[in-house]
Design a protein around this motif. Structure first.
Motif, PDB file in Angstrom:
ATOM      1  N   HIS A 132       0.862  -1.180   0.000  1.00 26.43           N
ATOM      2  CA  HIS A 132       0.000   0.000   0.000  1.00 26.43           C
ATOM      3  C   HIS A 132       0.899   1.230   0.000  1.00 26.43           C
ATOM      4  O   HIS A 132       1.976   1.223   0.617  1.00 26.43           O
ATOM      5  N   THR A 134       0.271   0.342  -4.378  1.00 19.81           N
ATOM      6  CA  THR A 134      -1.107   0.417  -4.847  1.00 19.81           C
ATOM      7  C   THR A 134      -1.703   1.762  -4.453  1.00 19.81           C
ATOM      8  O   THR A 134      -1.305   2.358  -3.453  1.00 19.81           O
ATOM      9  N   PRO A 135      -2.660   2.234  -5.237  1.00 21.18           N
ATOM     10  CA  PRO A 135      -3.285   3.527  -4.937  1.00 21.18           C
ATOM     11  C   PRO A 135      -4.082   3.472  -3.634  1.00 21.18           C
ATOM     12  O   PRO A 135      -4.559   2.397  -3.245  1.00 21.18           O
ATOM     13  N   GLY A 159      -6.957   3.333  -1.104  1.00 19.33           N
ATOM     14  CA  GLY A 159      -8.304   2.805  -1.230  1.00 19.33           C
ATOM     15  C   GLY A 159      -8.405   1.506  -2.007  1.00 19.33           C
ATOM     16  O   GLY A 159      -9.450   0.878  -2.043  1.00 19.33           O
ATOM     17  N   SER A 160      -7.299   1.096  -2.641  1.00 20.24           N
ATOM     18  CA  SER A 160      -7.315  -0.153  -3.407  1.00 20.24           C
ATOM     19  C   SER A 160      -6.890  -1.318  -2.520  1.00 20.24           C
ATOM     20  O   SER A 160      -6.079  -1.162  -1.612  1.00 20.24           O
ATOM     21  N   ASN A 161      -7.422  -2.481  -2.835  1.00 17.46           N
ATOM     22  CA  ASN A 161      -7.019  -3.703  -2.149  1.00 17.46           C
ATOM     23  C   ASN A 161      -5.793  -4.244  -2.880  1.00 17.46           C
ATOM     24  O   ASN A 161      -5.885  -4.670  -4.026  1.00 17.46           O
ATOM     25  N   ASP A 162      -4.644  -4.230  -2.221  1.00 12.81           N
ATOM     26  CA  ASP A 162      -3.405  -4.654  -2.879  1.00 12.81           C
ATOM     27  C   ASP A 162      -3.431  -6.118  -3.306  1.00 12.81           C
ATOM     28  O   ASP A 162      -2.715  -6.518  -4.213  1.00 12.81           O
ATOM     29  N   TRP A 176      -5.540  -7.720  -5.089  1.00 11.82           N
ATOM     30  CA  TRP A 176      -5.899  -7.879  -6.506  1.00 11.82           C
ATOM     31  C   TRP A 176      -4.712  -7.562  -7.409  1.00 11.82           C
ATOM     32  O   TRP A 176      -4.561  -8.148  -8.475  1.00 11.82           O
ATOM     33  N   TYR A 177      -3.845  -6.662  -7.007  1.00 12.47           N
ATOM     34  CA  TYR A 177      -2.678  -6.286  -7.814  1.00 12.47           C
ATOM     35  C   TYR A 177      -1.645  -7.404  -7.841  1.00 12.47           C
ATOM     36  O   TYR A 177      -1.143  -7.780  -8.891  1.00 12.47           O
ATOM     37  N   TYR A 179      -3.039 -10.446  -9.683  1.00 11.73           N
ATOM     38  CA  TYR A 179      -2.974 -10.241 -11.130  1.00 11.73           C
ATOM     39  C   TYR A 179      -1.543 -10.427 -11.649  1.00 11.73           C
ATOM     40  O   TYR A 179      -1.321 -11.097 -12.656  1.00 11.73           O
TER      41      TYR A 179
END
Length: 171
Positions: free
Chosen positions: A41, A71-72, A74-77, A79-80, A83
């Motif tokens: 994060h 990760t930006p 508010g994003s759930n890391d 998923w990054y 992926y």
């Protein structure tokens, strides 16, 4: 990030940059042909501990090799990095103790995801190094699927808890 929190649920525990550095080094040593990637994060790169010179040097080195991403907000890391591991195809190996239970429900084909997970997640622990410190120990995924399998001759191969297989043949 779960590497940095491993074993830190104690007084004085918290996010450990030292554990992250040690894990990246261990992963590079164990898999010399693979490129490590660290995802965190953004807030982790902005806290006071991240401003320490040794941490800045570590992150700058990863950034120079295009091996660090944040990760930006508010994003759930999850998923990054999930992926990135899938995108790497057969060469992707995720070092994590996260069982991804919260993601299984959102998969269209959870059976396929569970099989993928069993081949692409390298679990870990930290063990005493004999000098009063702790070193990472990677626990790679098995090279075979840990489930009952029917063989071409009609026999069934059943995995046992000790790592051996029981084979039941038709009579």
């Amino acid at each position: 990030a779960n590497v940095a929190y491993f074993g830190q649920n104690r007084d004085g525990g918290g996010f450990s940059w030292g554990q992250l550095v040690a894990m990246v080094d261990a992963a590079v040593a164990a898999h010399p042909g693979r490129k490590p990637m660290l995802m965190l994060h953004r807030k982790r790169t902005q806290d006071a501990a991240a401003q320490a010179p040794e941490v800045r040097q570590f992150l700058d080195g990863l950034k120079a090799r295009r091996a660090f991403y944040h990760t930006p907000p508010g994003s759930n890391d999850d998923w990054y990095w999930l992926y990135a591991t899938v995108r790497a195809k057969g060469r992707g190996l995720l070092v994590s103790n996260d069982q991804l239970r919260d993601h299984i429900w959102s998969m269209l084909r959870p059976k396929h995801f569970l099989k993928w997970k069993s081949h692409h997640i390298c679990n870990y622990t930290f063990v005493p190094d004999g000098a009063g410190a702790w070193r990472p120990c990677l626990l790679p995924p098995r090279q075979y699927t840990e489930c009952v399998q029917e063989l071409p001759n009609g026999a069934w191969a059943i995995p046992c808890t000790d790592g051996t297989w029981l084979v039941a043949r038709p009579t």
